[in-house]
Motif scaffolding. Structure first.
Motif, PDB file in Angstrom:
ATOM      1  N   THR A 142      55.962  31.478  16.400  1.00  0.00           N
ATOM      2  CA  THR A 142      55.481  31.434  15.019  1.00  0.00           C
ATOM      3  C   THR A 142      56.638  31.178  14.064  1.00  0.00           C
ATOM      4  OG1 THR A 142      55.700  33.828  14.783  1.00  0.00           O
ATOM      5  CG2 THR A 142      53.562  32.977  15.531  1.00  0.00           C
ATOM      6  N   SER A 143      57.756  30.692  14.606  1.00  0.00           N
ATOM      7  CA  SER A 143      58.889  30.387  13.746  1.00  0.00           C
ATOM      8  C   SER A 143      59.591  29.120  14.220  1.00  0.00           C
ATOM      9  CB  SER A 143      59.880  31.556  13.703  1.00  0.00           C
ATOM     10  OG  SER A 143      60.492  31.721  14.960  1.00  0.00           O
ATOM     11  N   ALA A 161      49.788  36.619   1.023  1.00  0.00           N
ATOM     12  CA  ALA A 161      49.588  37.051   2.410  1.00  0.00           C
ATOM     13  C   ALA A 161      49.469  35.854   3.349  1.00  0.00           C
ATOM     14  CB  ALA A 161      48.345  37.933   2.514  1.00  0.00           C
ATOM     15  N   ARG A 162      49.237  34.664   2.781  1.00  0.00           N
ATOM     16  CA  ARG A 162      49.100  33.448   3.592  1.00  0.00           C
ATOM     17  C   ARG A 162      50.309  32.527   3.443  1.00  0.00           C
ATOM     18  NH1 ARG A 162      43.868  32.259   5.548  1.00  0.00           N
ATOM     19  NH2 ARG A 162      44.323  30.034   5.381  1.00  0.00           N
ATOM     20  N   ASP A 200      52.240  31.711  11.313  1.00  0.00           N
ATOM     21  CA  ASP A 200      50.842  32.031  11.616  1.00  0.00           C
ATOM     22  C   ASP A 200      50.116  32.637  10.418  1.00  0.00           C
ATOM     23  OD1 ASP A 200      52.725  34.139  12.109  1.00  0.00           O
ATOM     24  OD2 ASP A 200      51.160  35.284  13.131  1.00  0.00           O
ATOM     25  N   ARG A 201      50.847  33.101   9.406  1.00  0.00           N
ATOM     26  CA  ARG A 201      50.198  33.641   8.205  1.00  0.00           C
ATOM     27  C   ARG A 201      49.381  32.587   7.471  1.00  0.00           C
ATOM     28  NH1 ARG A 201      55.134  36.890   5.290  1.00  0.00           N
ATOM     29  NH2 ARG A 201      55.338  38.606   6.768  1.00  0.00           N
ATOM     30  N   HIS A 202      49.682  31.309   7.734  1.00  0.00           N
ATOM     31  CA  HIS A 202      48.963  30.242   7.036  1.00  0.00           C
ATOM     32  C   HIS A 202      47.515  30.118   7.504  1.00  0.00           C
ATOM     33  CE1 HIS A 202      52.338  28.692   4.719  1.00  0.00           C
ATOM     34  NE2 HIS A 202      53.087  28.865   5.790  1.00  0.00           N
ATOM     35  N   GLY A 203      47.164  30.843   8.549  1.00  0.00           N
ATOM     36  CA  GLY A 203      45.780  30.841   8.999  1.00  0.00           C
ATOM     37  C   GLY A 203      45.463  29.654   9.890  1.00  0.00           C
ATOM     38  N   TRP A 209      47.675  26.664  11.498  1.00  0.00           N
ATOM     39  CA  TRP A 209      49.094  26.962  11.261  1.00  0.00           C
ATOM     40  C   TRP A 209      50.012  26.256  12.250  1.00  0.00           C
ATOM     41  CZ3 TRP A 209      52.286  29.141  14.863  1.00  0.00           C
ATOM     42  CH2 TRP A 209      51.680  29.794  15.947  1.00  0.00           C
ATOM     43  N   GLU A 210      49.514  25.982  13.447  1.00  0.00           N
ATOM     44  CA  GLU A 210      50.349  25.307  14.445  1.00  0.00           C
ATOM     45  C   GLU A 210      50.795  23.926  13.941  1.00  0.00           C
ATOM     46  OE1 GLU A 210      47.316  27.875  16.724  1.00  0.00           O
ATOM     47  OE2 GLU A 210      47.263  26.475  15.030  1.00  0.00           O
ATOM     48  N   GLY A 211      49.926  23.280  13.170  1.00  0.00           N
ATOM     49  CA  GLY A 211      50.279  21.979  12.584  1.00  0.00           C
ATOM     50  C   GLY A 211      51.425  22.107  11.594  1.00  0.00           C
ATOM     51  N   MET A 212      51.412  23.186  10.825  1.00  0.00           N
ATOM     52  CA  MET A 212      52.511  23.439   9.886  1.00  0.00           C
ATOM     53  C   MET A 212      53.798  23.680  10.672  1.00  0.00           C
ATOM     54  SD  MET A 212      53.642  24.109   6.681  1.00  0.00           S
ATOM     55  CE  MET A 212      52.256  24.546   5.637  1.00  0.00           C
ATOM     56  N   ARG A 213      53.707  24.493  11.732  1.00  0.00           N
ATOM     57  CA  ARG A 213      54.892  24.762  12.559  1.00  0.00           C
ATOM     58  C   ARG A 213      55.442  23.467  13.141  1.00  0.00           C
ATOM     59  NH1 ARG A 213      53.441  27.228  17.962  1.00  0.00           N
ATOM     60  NH2 ARG A 213      52.768  25.072  18.163  1.00  0.00           N
TER      61      ARG A 213
END
Length: 158
Positions: A8-9, A99-100, A126-129, A132-136
């Motif tokens: 998640t980072s 929180a997101r 993972d806070r993005h909901g 989130w994997e796409g953001m990572r």
């Protein structure tokens, strides 16, 4: 989820030819100078304003006067630790729910009087909901976090 633990980072590290104080100052005070020019949420990007205090905003400003505050300073501890929230959603729009939001932590380590290691960790993605994997993958991919322009600016001595 197929794996019991998911990354998640995203982490990056670079060593620059500068004192820890200079490395920190260029990262924080000159963010707009080394940040990828096409990685802004405001059209016609002109400058990035960083309010250098805990709770301060990071704001992009456009030539037409438009502005977009996309982060909040979480930690400002010169010259060793700078952190900010990543208030950008998986659709690359402003995320208003703290929180997101994920977090970007940058730590500076003096390895010699004129050499500093800079470690960046973009965490809690993972806070993005959902999605989130796409953001990572975006911030961790070839078009994502790169400290090359930052290192070039620090190493240039300007």
């Amino acid at each position: 989820m197929s794996m019991s633990t998911q990354h998640t980072s995203v982490q990056r590290s670079v060593t620059v030819s500068a004192s820890i104080e200079r490395a920190f100052k260029v990262f924080t005070e000159d963010m707009g100078a080394w940040w990828e020019p096409d990685h802004h949420l405001v059209e016609g990007f002109e400058e990035m304003e960083v309010d250098l205090r805990e709770g301060g905003l990071i704001t992009d400003r456009g030539r037409d006067g438009a502005s977009c505050s996309w982060a909040r300073v979480l930690v400002y501890e010169p010259p060793t630790h700078f952190a900010f929230s990543w208030n950008i959603s998986t659709t690359w729009e402003i995320e208003t729910d703290p929180a997101r939001a994920s977090e970007v932590h940058v730590r500076f380590f003096s390895v010699a009087p004129d050499s500093t290691r800079v470690d960046l960790e973009h965490k809690h993605l993972d806070r993005h909901g959902e999605g989130w994997e796409g953001m990572r993958d975006a911030v961790g991919g070839p078009e994502g976090w790169s400290l090359e322009a930052y290192a070039a600016l620090v190493n240039s001595g300007r």
